[in-house]
Enzyme design. Structure first.
Site, PDB file in Angstrom:
ATOM      1  N   GLU A 103       0.986  -1.151  -0.047  1.00 36.15           N
ATOM      2  CA  GLU A 103      -0.047  -0.078   0.243  1.00 36.15           C
ATOM      3  C   GLU A 103       0.846   1.388  -0.077  1.00 36.15           C
ATOM      4  O   GLU A 103       0.275   2.306  -0.591  1.00 36.15           O
ATOM      5  CB  GLU A 103      -1.022   0.009   1.319  1.00 36.15           C
ATOM      6  N   VAL A 104       1.906   1.153   0.705  1.00 37.21           N
ATOM      7  CA  VAL A 104       2.699   2.314   0.686  1.00 37.21           C
ATOM      8  C   VAL A 104       4.347   2.128  -0.175  1.00 37.21           C
ATOM      9  O   VAL A 104       4.768   0.974   0.181  1.00 37.21           O
ATOM     10  CB  VAL A 104       3.330   2.777   2.240  1.00 37.21           C
ATOM     11  N   HIS A 108       9.595  -1.106   2.672  1.00 41.98           N
ATOM     12  CA  HIS A 108       9.689  -1.263   3.994  1.00 41.98           C
ATOM     13  C   HIS A 108       9.627  -2.697   4.461  1.00 41.98           C
ATOM     14  O   HIS A 108       8.855  -3.467   3.839  1.00 41.98           O
ATOM     15  CB  HIS A 108       8.525  -0.460   4.732  1.00 41.98           C
TER      16      HIS A 108
HETATM   17  P1  AMP Z   1       2.075  -2.078   3.151  1.00 39.34           P
HETATM   18  O1  AMP Z   1       0.634  -2.821   2.901  1.00 39.34           O
HETATM   19  O2  AMP Z   1       3.087  -3.307   3.412  1.00 39.34           O
HETATM   20  O3  AMP Z   1       2.369  -1.058   1.981  1.00 39.34           O
HETATM   21  O4  AMP Z   1       1.963  -1.645   4.434  1.00 39.34           O
HETATM   22  C1  AMP Z   1       1.825  -0.303   4.935  1.00 39.34           C
HETATM   23  C2  AMP Z   1       1.955   0.001   6.364  1.00 39.34           C
HETATM   24  O5  AMP Z   1       2.019   0.998   6.663  1.00 39.34           O
HETATM   25  C3  AMP Z   1       0.414  -0.637   6.841  1.00 39.34           C
HETATM   26  O6  AMP Z   1       0.782  -1.736   7.965  1.00 39.34           O
HETATM   27  C4  AMP Z   1       0.062   0.435   7.598  1.00 39.34           C
HETATM   28  O7  AMP Z   1      -0.601   0.283   8.968  1.00 39.34           O
HETATM   29  C5  AMP Z   1       1.418   1.240   7.799  1.00 39.34           C
HETATM   30  N1  AMP Z   1       1.020   2.802   7.922  1.00 39.34           N
HETATM   31  C6  AMP Z   1       0.547   3.537   7.087  1.00 39.34           C
HETATM   32  N2  AMP Z   1       0.651   4.936   7.485  1.00 39.34           N
HETATM   33  C7  AMP Z   1       1.473   4.764   8.549  1.00 39.34           C
HETATM   34  C8  AMP Z   1       2.033   5.838   9.479  1.00 39.34           C
HETATM   35  N3  AMP Z   1       1.518   7.400   9.353  1.00 39.34           N
HETATM   36  N4  AMP Z   1       2.397   5.485  10.625  1.00 39.34           N
HETATM   37  C9  AMP Z   1       2.922   4.106  10.740  1.00 39.34           C
HETATM   38  N5  AMP Z   1       2.575   3.244  10.042  1.00 39.34           N
HETATM   39  C10 AMP Z   1       1.591   3.463   8.917  1.00 39.34           C
END
Ligand code: AMP
Ligand code: ZN
Length: 121
Positions: A103-104, A108
């Site tokens: 998602e991000v 990470h």
């Molecule tokens: P992914 O689906 O692997 O891209 O995971 C992105 C992760 O980032 C998710 O588990 C979200 O809960 C986490 N996330 C999104 N925004 C934030 C934030 N501002 N601070 C900490 N974690 C976040």
């Protein structure tokens, strides 16, 4: 050449401090912080400060950095309260692209630990 910083990227904004985070660890190369929506009793993310959208953009030049990231994960997991291997341990997850559930789009690594059941993961 990878872009050092993407002003539109959520995790670059966390690196710069524009968006706050609950920090677990920081050095010149990496930042680790608690996931805002944890799936497990212990759930934090480790990111390189360098903006790479995902593992799909990794090149040979990133191999040592990724090696250091992998070595950091068990150290931080224990510091955050994960029980030792083999009874305890942890899981690392690196979602990559749409089919990988990413998602991000800033590389990470999720580090998940603590007693089951977990919400997911
Ligand atoms: P992914 O689906 O692997 O891209 O995971 C992105 C992760 O980032 C998710 O588990 C979200 O809960 C986490 N996330 C999104 N925004 C934030 C934030 N501002 N601070 C900490 N974690 C976040
Ligand atoms: Zn970024």
């Amino acid at each position: 050449m990878s872009q050092q910083f993407d002003p539109n990227c959520l995790f670059c904004k966390i690196v710069s401090g524009a968006i706050p985070s609950k920090k677990v660890f920081e050095d010149e190369e990496f930042l680790a912080f608690h996931d805002i929506n944890p799936w497990a009793p212990i759930h934090f993310l480790i990111i390189p400060k360098l903006h790479l959208p995902s593992m799909a953009q990794l090149e040979a030049e990133h191999a040592q950095m990724m090696g250091r990231l992998m070595v950091l994960a068990p150290k931080l997991a224990l510091e955050q309260g994960a029980s030792p291997y083999p009874q305890g341990g942890f899981r690392v997850v690196c979602n990559t692209g749409s089919h990988g559930g990413q998602e991000v789009h800033h590389l990470h690594m999720h580090v998940l630990a603590g007693p089951k059941p977990w919400v997911r993961g």
